[in-house]
Design a protein around this motif. Structure first.
Motif, PDB file in Angstrom:
ATOM      1  N   ALA A   1      44.186  33.927  39.096  1.00  0.00           N
ATOM      2  CA  ALA A   1      42.803  33.714  38.661  1.00  0.00           C
ATOM      3  C   ALA A   1      41.955  33.095  39.771  1.00  0.00           C
ATOM      4  CB  ALA A   1      42.769  32.846  37.408  1.00  0.00           C
ATOM      5  N   ALA A   2      42.448  32.019  40.369  1.00  0.00           N
ATOM      6  CA  ALA A   2      41.646  31.340  41.392  1.00  0.00           C
ATOM      7  C   ALA A   2      41.400  32.239  42.603  1.00  0.00           C
ATOM      8  CB  ALA A   2      42.309  30.025  41.803  1.00  0.00           C
TER       9      ALA A   2
ATOM     10  N   SER B   1      41.234  26.818  37.113  1.00  0.00           N
ATOM     11  CA  SER B   1      41.305  28.023  37.948  1.00  0.00           C
ATOM     12  C   SER B   1      39.902  28.486  38.333  1.00  0.00           C
ATOM     13  CB  SER B   1      42.013  29.148  37.194  1.00  0.00           C
ATOM     14  OG  SER B   1      43.302  28.757  36.804  1.00  0.00           O
ATOM     15  N   VAL B   2      39.004  28.439  37.364  1.00  0.00           N
ATOM     16  CA  VAL B   2      37.631  28.871  37.620  1.00  0.00           C
ATOM     17  C   VAL B   2      36.980  27.951  38.650  1.00  0.00           C
ATOM     18  CG1 VAL B   2      35.360  29.224  36.608  1.00  0.00           C
ATOM     19  CG2 VAL B   2      37.399  29.898  35.334  1.00  0.00           C
TER      20      VAL B   2
ATOM     21  N   PRO C   1      48.162  39.567  32.370  1.00  0.00           N
ATOM     22  CA  PRO C   1      47.180  38.498  32.594  1.00  0.00           C
ATOM     23  C   PRO C   1      47.509  37.270  31.758  1.00  0.00           C
ATOM     24  CG  PRO C   1      46.247  40.271  31.253  1.00  0.00           C
ATOM     25  CD  PRO C   1      47.583  40.737  31.701  1.00  0.00           C
TER      26      PRO C   1
ATOM     27  N   ARG D   1      46.596  30.887  45.428  1.00  0.00           N
ATOM     28  CA  ARG D   1      47.635  31.430  44.550  1.00  0.00           C
ATOM     29  C   ARG D   1      48.692  30.385  44.251  1.00  0.00           C
ATOM     30  NH1 ARG D   1      51.484  32.158  42.199  1.00  0.00           N
ATOM     31  NH2 ARG D   1      52.795  33.997  41.895  1.00  0.00           N
TER      32      ARG D   1
ATOM     33  N   ASP E   1      47.099  27.353  42.192  1.00  0.00           N
ATOM     34  CA  ASP E   1      46.746  27.729  40.831  1.00  0.00           C
ATOM     35  C   ASP E   1      47.929  28.262  40.046  1.00  0.00           C
ATOM     36  OD1 ASP E   1      44.714  30.176  39.179  1.00  0.00           O
ATOM     37  OD2 ASP E   1      44.767  28.019  38.818  1.00  0.00           O
TER      38      ASP E   1
ATOM     39  N   ARG F   1      46.211  33.273  30.378  1.00  0.00           N
ATOM     40  CA  ARG F   1      44.968  32.683  29.874  1.00  0.00           C
ATOM     41  C   ARG F   1      44.219  32.029  31.013  1.00  0.00           C
ATOM     42  NH1 ARG F   1      45.123  28.113  25.300  1.00  0.00           N
ATOM     43  NH2 ARG F   1      45.032  26.805  27.123  1.00  0.00           N
ATOM     44  N   LEU F   2      42.895  32.236  31.017  1.00  0.00           N
ATOM     45  CA  LEU F   2      42.058  31.689  32.082  1.00  0.00           C
ATOM     46  C   LEU F   2      41.817  30.210  31.831  1.00  0.00           C
ATOM     47  CD1 LEU F   2      40.457  32.489  34.610  1.00  0.00           C
ATOM     48  CD2 LEU F   2      38.490  32.907  33.137  1.00  0.00           C
ATOM     49  N   ARG F   3      42.108  29.386  32.851  1.00  0.00           N
ATOM     50  CA  ARG F   3      41.912  27.952  32.707  1.00  0.00           C
ATOM     51  C   ARG F   3      40.674  27.489  33.468  1.00  0.00           C
ATOM     52  NH1 ARG F   3      46.380  25.451  35.393  1.00  0.00           N
ATOM     53  NH2 ARG F   3      46.430  27.355  36.631  1.00  0.00           N
TER      54      ARG F   3
ATOM     55  N   ILE G   1      38.874  34.949  41.632  1.00  0.00           N
ATOM     56  CA  ILE G   1      37.495  34.448  41.506  1.00  0.00           C
ATOM     57  C   ILE G   1      36.897  34.196  42.881  1.00  0.00           C
ATOM     58  CG2 ILE G   1      36.103  32.492  40.705  1.00  0.00           C
ATOM     59  CD1 ILE G   1      38.060  32.353  38.298  1.00  0.00           C
TER      60      ILE G   1
ATOM     61  N   THR H   1      39.218  41.867  41.920  1.00  0.00           N
ATOM     62  CA  THR H   1      40.255  41.329  41.040  1.00  0.00           C
ATOM     63  C   THR H   1      41.541  42.132  41.155  1.00  0.00           C
ATOM     64  OG1 THR H   1      38.565  40.600  39.488  1.00  0.00           O
ATOM     65  CG2 THR H   1      40.805  40.737  38.658  1.00  0.00           C
TER      66      THR H   1
END
Lengths: 164, 294
Positions: free
Chosen positions: A148-149, A38-39, A31, A141, A144, A33-35, A152, A83
């Motif tokens: 993540a995108a 992306s969210v 994984p 995909r 991003d 880092r979540l940006r 979500i 996920t």
């Protein structure tokens, strides 16, 4: 994951999600880092997937079954499964297929597999719609550059069915 | 940057196709649902021993919207529902003088049994009329749909049939997935049932005399010895077509799903291991040849 008891259904969903994550980890996926972008992208696309079919035709979703209580436990398993599917399909499998055969094949293979994954639960008539959804998630995909995108977006669409 | 452009194009194309797919061939189920769902056992109107009874019904009244039929969706109370109707706005043809639409779904005993198979589960009387009781209809192109769920025996395949003009008529039916459900586009309403090919056991039918019901054997039914689970015909307790009510009732058999899941995981792990080994294998140089001196 259907079942006739809440614990069985939750357990089946959890096992399935964990198994998919194991597959992804074996391939070397890790994984990132979540940006915030992306969210935002995932939320926007997820809401689009929820609202757009309704706008296009206005059909509400029927009751899909008893929602196992409590909500948080159901939501947790739903997040895990959604996920995990994205990590495997739009993560590990997308990267591996692209390396081997190029981008068009990667998009096609992952979208077709995504559609086929839903056949046992919904029947063959969902294939056209889920193929289109697969393209949306593949697009996320690429935009991003990660899972993540699409993860979500996928989870938002799944969670929205609780209120249908 | 190229990836992002392709991604945006795919995203846009995908969303357009989602809208198009739902417009041209609408589904009563959402496109994504990977969470956890429980399908309660099928509820029979006349349950045999070990079967659940007390099936649900549904009714309601819809007001017109701008002189047209509104978005219509009604379902019986089971989870998943055993009978449902779907009609988008403006697709129900309204008789003159219509001011509201009355809807109802209730399980009933059939007067006549189909001749091309046997009924699996309940027969549902689906009524869609205006306030004066005049039946509403629809065009086939408008995809007004009936969804019926069947018991476990219908999992191998079944057809929704409609009782009209004194006979059961098969409708073009598609698998609607969850809970052994089937969907058919309809142009009128009435009595509907899930029908499985082949003979079945005794099935209760409505009797012309009030307060009594009888057992009828479907046409082409085999002798009782060919259906070892069929209870003996006896009055006054008719039994429905016997079906199992084991752990697989109401959905795809769990062991089958488990096996499929395990196969997927093993296949995935095997493929992933092979890919990693292929990526990790160093490029091999051809061995250097030593020249021989003589």
């Amino acid at each position: 994951m259907p079942g006739t008891t809440a614990p069985a259904a939750l357990a089946a969903g959890t096992l399935f999600g964990l198994a998919l994550l194991a597959v992804a980890l074996v391939t070397g996926w890790r994984p990132a880092r979540l940006r915030a972008m992306s969210v935002a992208l995932g939320l926007g696309a997820g809401l689009g997937l929820v609202v757009l079919p309704g706008l296009a035709h206005g059909l509400p979703a029927p009751g899909l079954g008893v929602h196992p209580q409590p909500f948080l436990l159901w939501a947790g398993v739903t997040v895990l499964v959604g996920t995990a599917e994205e990590v495997v399909l739009r993560g590990a499998l997308f990267d591996a297929t692209r390396d081997l055969a190029g981008l068009p094949v990667a998009v096609t293979v992952t979208s077709v597999l995504f559609a086929l994954l839903h056949v046992p639960l919904y029947g063959w008539h969902v294939v056209p719609l889920d193929l289109a959804v697969g393209l949306v998630l593949a697009g996320l995909r690429l935009i991003d550059r990660g899972v993540a995108a699409p993860a979500i977006a996928h989870v938002v669409a799944d969670l929205a069915t609780w209120w249908s | 940057m190229a990836d992002r452009r392709v991604g945006i194009a795919l995203l846009a194309a995908g969303l357009i196709l989602v809208a198009a797919a739902q417009h041209l061939a609408p589904l009563p189920t959402p496109p994504l649902y990977d969470g956890v769902v429980i399908a309660e056992p099928y509820r029979f109107l006349v349950p045999a021993a070990g079967q659940a009874g007390d099936p649900g019904s549904a009714s309601g009244t819809e007001q017109l919207e701008n002189g047209q039929s509104p978005l219509t969706a009604i379902a019986t109370t089971e989870q998943p529902p055993q009978a449902q109707i779907f009609a988008i706005s403006g697709t129900l043809i309204l008789p003159p003088g219509t001011t509201s639409i009355k809807l109802s779904i209730e399980p009933i005993l059939p007067a006549v049994l189909p001749t091309d198979g046997h009924i699996a589960g309940n027969v549902y009387r689906i009524s869609v009329t205006n306030q004066a009781g005049v039946p509403l209809t629809a065009l086939v192109s408008d995809n007004v749909s009936v969804v019926l769920r069947g018991p476990d025996e219908a999992a191998s395949g079944a057809t929704i049939e409609r009782y009209a003009d004194g006979a059961w008529q098969p409708l073009k039916s598609d698998d609607a997935g969850l809970g052994v459900s089937f969907i058919a586009v309809v142009t009128g309403f009435g009595d509907f049932a899930v029908v499985v090919a082949g003979p079945g056991g005794p099935y209760p039918t409505a009797s012309p005399e009030p307060g009594a019901s009888g057992l009828a054997t479907p046409s082409g039914a085999a002798s009782p010895t060919a259906a070892p689970t069929a209870p003996p015909i006896s009055t006054p307790s008719p039994s429905p077509t016997p079906t199992g009510s084991g752990p697989f009732d109401g959905g795809v058999p769990t062991p089958l799903l488990a096996l499929a899941g395990i196969a997927l995981v093993i296949g995935g792990l095997g493929g992933a291991w092979w890919l990693r080994r292929r990526r990790a294998a160093p490029a091999r140089r051809p061995p250097q040849r030593r020249s021989k001196r003589r």
